[in-house]
Scaffold this motif. Structure first.
Motif, mmCIF file in Angstrom:
data_model
loop_
_atom_site.group_PDB
_atom_site.id
_atom_site.type_symbol
_atom_site.label_atom_id
_atom_site.label_comp_id
_atom_site.label_asym_id
_atom_site.label_seq_id
_atom_site.Cartn_x
_atom_site.Cartn_y
_atom_site.Cartn_z
ATOM 1 N N LEU A 1 0.821 -1.207 0.000
ATOM 2 C CA LEU A 1 0.000 0.000 0.000
ATOM 3 C C LEU A 1 0.856 1.259 0.000
ATOM 4 O O LEU A 1 0.538 2.230 -0.687
ATOM 5 C CB LEU A 1 -0.922 0.012 1.228
ATOM 6 N N VAL A 2 1.954 1.246 0.776
ATOM 7 C CA VAL A 2 2.841 2.421 0.785
ATOM 8 C C VAL A 2 3.405 2.656 -0.605
ATOM 9 O O VAL A 2 3.469 3.786 -1.090
ATOM 10 C CB VAL A 2 3.985 2.233 1.809
ATOM 11 N N MET A 3 3.755 1.565 -1.281
ATOM 12 C CA MET A 3 4.309 1.688 -2.622
ATOM 13 C C MET A 3 3.257 2.257 -3.579
ATOM 14 O O MET A 3 3.558 3.133 -4.393
ATOM 15 C CB MET A 3 4.774 0.321 -3.105
ATOM 16 N N ILE A 4 2.039 1.771 -3.460
ATOM 17 C CA ILE A 4 0.970 2.276 -4.317
ATOM 18 C C ILE A 4 0.754 3.761 -4.049
ATOM 19 O O ILE A 4 0.588 4.569 -4.957
ATOM 20 C CB ILE A 4 -0.330 1.487 -4.074
ATOM 21 N N ASN A 5 0.823 4.114 -2.764
ATOM 22 C CA ASN A 5 0.668 5.508 -2.385
ATOM 23 C C ASN A 5 1.707 6.387 -3.044
ATOM 24 O O ASN A 5 1.421 7.493 -3.495
ATOM 25 C CB ASN A 5 0.827 5.628 -0.873
ATOM 26 N N LEU A 6 2.927 5.869 -3.078
ATOM 27 C CA LEU A 6 4.015 6.628 -3.684
ATOM 28 C C LEU A 6 3.728 6.860 -5.160
ATOM 29 O O LEU A 6 3.853 7.973 -5.666
ATOM 30 C CB LEU A 6 5.329 5.870 -3.507
ATOM 31 N N ILE B 1 9.910 10.709 0.602
ATOM 32 C CA ILE B 1 10.056 11.057 2.014
ATOM 33 C C ILE B 1 8.693 11.381 2.620
ATOM 34 O O ILE B 1 8.345 10.909 3.706
ATOM 35 C CB ILE B 1 11.017 12.261 2.164
ATOM 36 N N LEU B 2 7.911 12.181 1.879
ATOM 37 C CA LEU B 2 6.585 12.555 2.389
ATOM 38 C C LEU B 2 5.708 11.320 2.582
ATOM 39 O O LEU B 2 5.043 11.176 3.606
ATOM 40 C CB LEU B 2 5.900 13.531 1.429
ATOM 41 N N THR B 3 5.732 10.405 1.586
ATOM 42 C CA THR B 3 4.895 9.207 1.680
ATOM 43 C C THR B 3 5.276 8.352 2.886
ATOM 44 O O THR B 3 4.408 7.882 3.628
ATOM 45 C CB THR B 3 5.033 8.347 0.407
ATOM 46 N N LEU B 4 6.595 8.184 3.074
ATOM 47 C CA LEU B 4 7.041 7.388 4.215
ATOM 48 C C LEU B 4 6.607 8.037 5.525
ATOM 49 O O LEU B 4 6.104 7.367 6.430
ATOM 50 C CB LEU B 4 8.563 7.244 4.181
ATOM 51 N N SER C 1 3.021 7.360 6.149
ATOM 52 C CA SER C 1 2.662 5.998 6.571
ATOM 53 C C SER C 1 3.123 5.728 7.996
ATOM 54 O O SER C 1 2.427 5.076 8.770
ATOM 55 C CB SER C 1 3.225 4.976 5.589
ATOM 56 N N VAL C 2 4.299 6.277 8.368
ATOM 57 C CA VAL C 2 4.768 6.088 9.744
ATOM 58 C C VAL C 2 3.827 6.776 10.730
ATOM 59 O O VAL C 2 3.418 6.192 11.745
ATOM 60 C CB VAL C 2 6.206 6.648 9.891
ATOM 61 N N LEU C 3 3.438 8.020 10.372
ATOM 62 C CA LEU C 3 2.553 8.766 11.271
ATOM 63 C C LEU C 3 1.187 8.101 11.399
ATOM 64 O O LEU C 3 0.598 8.073 12.477
ATOM 65 C CB LEU C 3 2.371 10.189 10.749
ATOM 66 N N THR C 4 0.700 7.560 10.270
ATOM 67 C CA THR C 4 -0.605 6.907 10.323
ATOM 68 C C THR C 4 -0.559 5.717 11.263
ATOM 69 O O THR C 4 -1.470 5.499 12.064
ATOM 70 C CB THR C 4 -1.011 6.419 8.914
ATOM 71 N N LYS C 5 0.543 4.949 11.175
ATOM 72 C CA LYS C 5 0.695 3.808 12.058
ATOM 73 C C LYS C 5 0.722 4.265 13.512
ATOM 74 O O LYS C 5 0.086 3.664 14.382
ATOM 75 C CB LYS C 5 1.999 3.086 11.720
#
Lengths: 258, 261
Positions: free
Chosen positions: A76-81, B243-246, B249-253
């Motif tokens: 999902l993270v990859m798709i988000n990217l 960087i923004l995406t990561l 996702s970290v913050l969401t977790k």
């Protein structure tokens, strides 16, 4: 103020010219074969790309569901990217891959696969590839929660009652998901109808799409016709709203049938 | 077993389709010559170096950050409090919020650009401010969704009531109890909005054009002059988005963990 006012103003200006109230802009927009062709191209491109993305993501999400949660999350993270990868950067990436001296173009030339080497990115099929690309992440993200709605117990219950996998999906899975699928389709369709940047970066204003026509009518130095642009914009907006209303209606209908 | 293999293969192809353009562009940004051969002839940092020495690019980057950043900041000062008040105290107005969300989705940049130009060119205010205004509105769905979800997650109403029952003033309850609890959710909304605005091209190009050159417009110009520089721009853009995406996702977790514990 920054949203409603411009829209109202645009709506009003689509009925005017230098002399005052007129319906001429609509007459031009609706009877000019060039503009009509732009609409036709836009609608086909949006519909086809939405359907392809939808079907692919239906299978993809199904395949994803068998993984464990951490793996799913990573996908999902990859798709988000990739969902951020749209517009001009995306068009450029495809030029690198499939443009005149693109990676794959050269590769196919080397292998002497002429049919693929002569593939033109700056055409309908090229645009379709790019449109499918930016539709896919969106469609995956929208379908993912819908799939979650299908519970394992239903499958077990159906299996106990003697249904095989195909029967389960035809009789239970798909009907339950249908409203969500239709809704996703309309979002995808609208998304593609309004897309401008990728097509513009790829073909400039050569390829005839409704959104591109609006852009050229606005920024054309010699032939700037903002009133006509307004009329086309109103028509484009109307197309998208009717797509949304249609899906809303079909969702209600399918819900009642359930 | 066979079916499983087919599904995996299918997913693999999909991922390839999604990742290949990204990887290829990144490669291109480091390639010395790549016009006649299938793989690049050599690797170099030249293009990135040239890019970062280009004042025009640095300025464009600054403008992008400034424009998207101020839209997000302004949205948080004016829009988020309004969402708070409506979600917490006037739930019956929430359907208006939903209507705005749908409207914003329904009207893409091309249509808005027409309206903006028709409306604000005559008034004489700088068009860049008009674009900023539309930016604030266009991120409304993301901010609204983020704020509302995090308010729901922490049971904001009960939380506030409890704090007040224990003797906190309304202000104290809000600043010391509610804000820290929903902070990750808000931050996710902000990052998401920023990354969306950063990639915006239509409005800025049609309404302001080269008078306010953002990264996207800079990229569009480089597209026709130098492929290598363009791919270096895309590479920088991708790193930023990664960087923004990561972070998101970290913050969401984290915010999910907060609710569970």
């Amino acid at each position: 103020m920054f949203f409603v006012l411009p829209l109202v103003n645009m709506f009003l200006s689509s009925f005017t010219d230098s002399e005052g109230f007129t319906l001429n802009q609509y007459k031009t927009a609706l009877f000019n074969s060039y503009i009509l062709q732009g609409f036709k191209n836009s609608i086909t491109l949006s519909a086809v790309s939405a359907i392809v993305a939808l079907v692919v993501s239906l299978f993809a999400v199904y395949a994803m569901m068998r993984f464990t949660d951490p793996v799913k999350e990573r996908i999902l993270v990859m798709i988000n990217l990739t969902s951020n990868f749209s517009g001009i950067p995306l068009a450029f990436a495809f030029i690198v891959l499939l443009g005149n001296s693109g990676l794959f173009t050269l590769l196919f030339e080397k292998w002497n696969i002429d049919a693929l080497a002569s593939f033109s990115l700056y055409s309908w099929s090229g645009l379709l590839l790019i449109y499918i690309y930016f539709q896919l992440p969106l469609s995956l993200m929208l379908l993912y929660p819908i799939y979650y709605g299908i519970q394992q117990q239903w499958k077990e219950a159906a299996a106990l009652l003697g249904a095989n996998t195909v029967q389960f999906w035809m009789k239970i899975g798909i009907p339950v998901m249908l409203p969500g699928i239709v809704g996703t389709f309309s979002v995808l369709f609208a998304n593609a109808m309004g897309a401008y940047a990728s097509a513009y970066a790829l073909t400039g204003s050569d390829y005839n799409l409704a959104a591109i026509r609006i852009g050229t009518l606005l920024s054309g130095d010699i032939f700037a016709q903002p009133e006509l642009a307004s009329a086309i914009a109103v028509l484009l907006g109307a197309t998208m709203i009717s797509a949304m209303v249609l899906s809303e209606w079909s969702i209600k209908k399918t819900r009642r049938n359930l | 077993m066979k079916k499983k293999g087919v599904a995996d293969l299918f997913l693999l192809f999909l991922m390839l389709y999604l990742l290949l353009p990204i990887v290829a562009t990144a490669f291109y940004a480091f390639a010395t010559e790549w016009n006649r051969t299938v793989l690049p002839e050599g690797l170099t940092f030249k293009w990135l170096a040239i890019l970062f020495q280009d004042v025009e690019f640095i300025q464009a980057f600054g403008r992008s950050v400034l424009l998207s950043g101020s839209a997000v900041v302004l949205a948080f000062f004016f829009v988020v409090p309004a969402i708070f008040v409506i979600v917490l105290y006037f739930p019956k107005y929430e359907k208006w919020m939903q209507t705005i969300v749908v409207l914003v989705y329904a009207f893409p940049g091309v249509i808005l650009a027409v309206g903006l130009i028709r409306t604000y060119t005559k008034l004489g205010i700088p068009m860049i401010l008009a674009v900023l205004g539309v930016y604030i509105i266009s991120i409304f769905p993301y901010i609204y969704q983020g704020t509302r979800n995090s308010l729901r997650n922490v049971n904001a109403k009960q939380l506030l009531d409890a704090a007040e029952l224990l003797g906190a003033s309304k202000r104290q309850a809000f600043v010391r109890v509610l804000l820290p609890a929903i902070y990750p959710g808000l931050f996710v909304g902000a990052l998401l909005s920023f990354s969306i605005l950063f990639g915006e091209f239509v409005l800025i190009n049609l309404v302001v054009g080269s008078r306010f050159e953002t990264v996207q417009i800079y990229l569009m110009e480089k597209l026709s002059t130098s492929g290598h520089i363009a791919s270096a721009v895309v590479f920088v853009y991708l790193v930023l988005m990664g960087i923004l995406t990561l972070a998101i996702s970290v913050l969401t977790k984290q915010s999910k963990g907060l609710v569970k514990s």
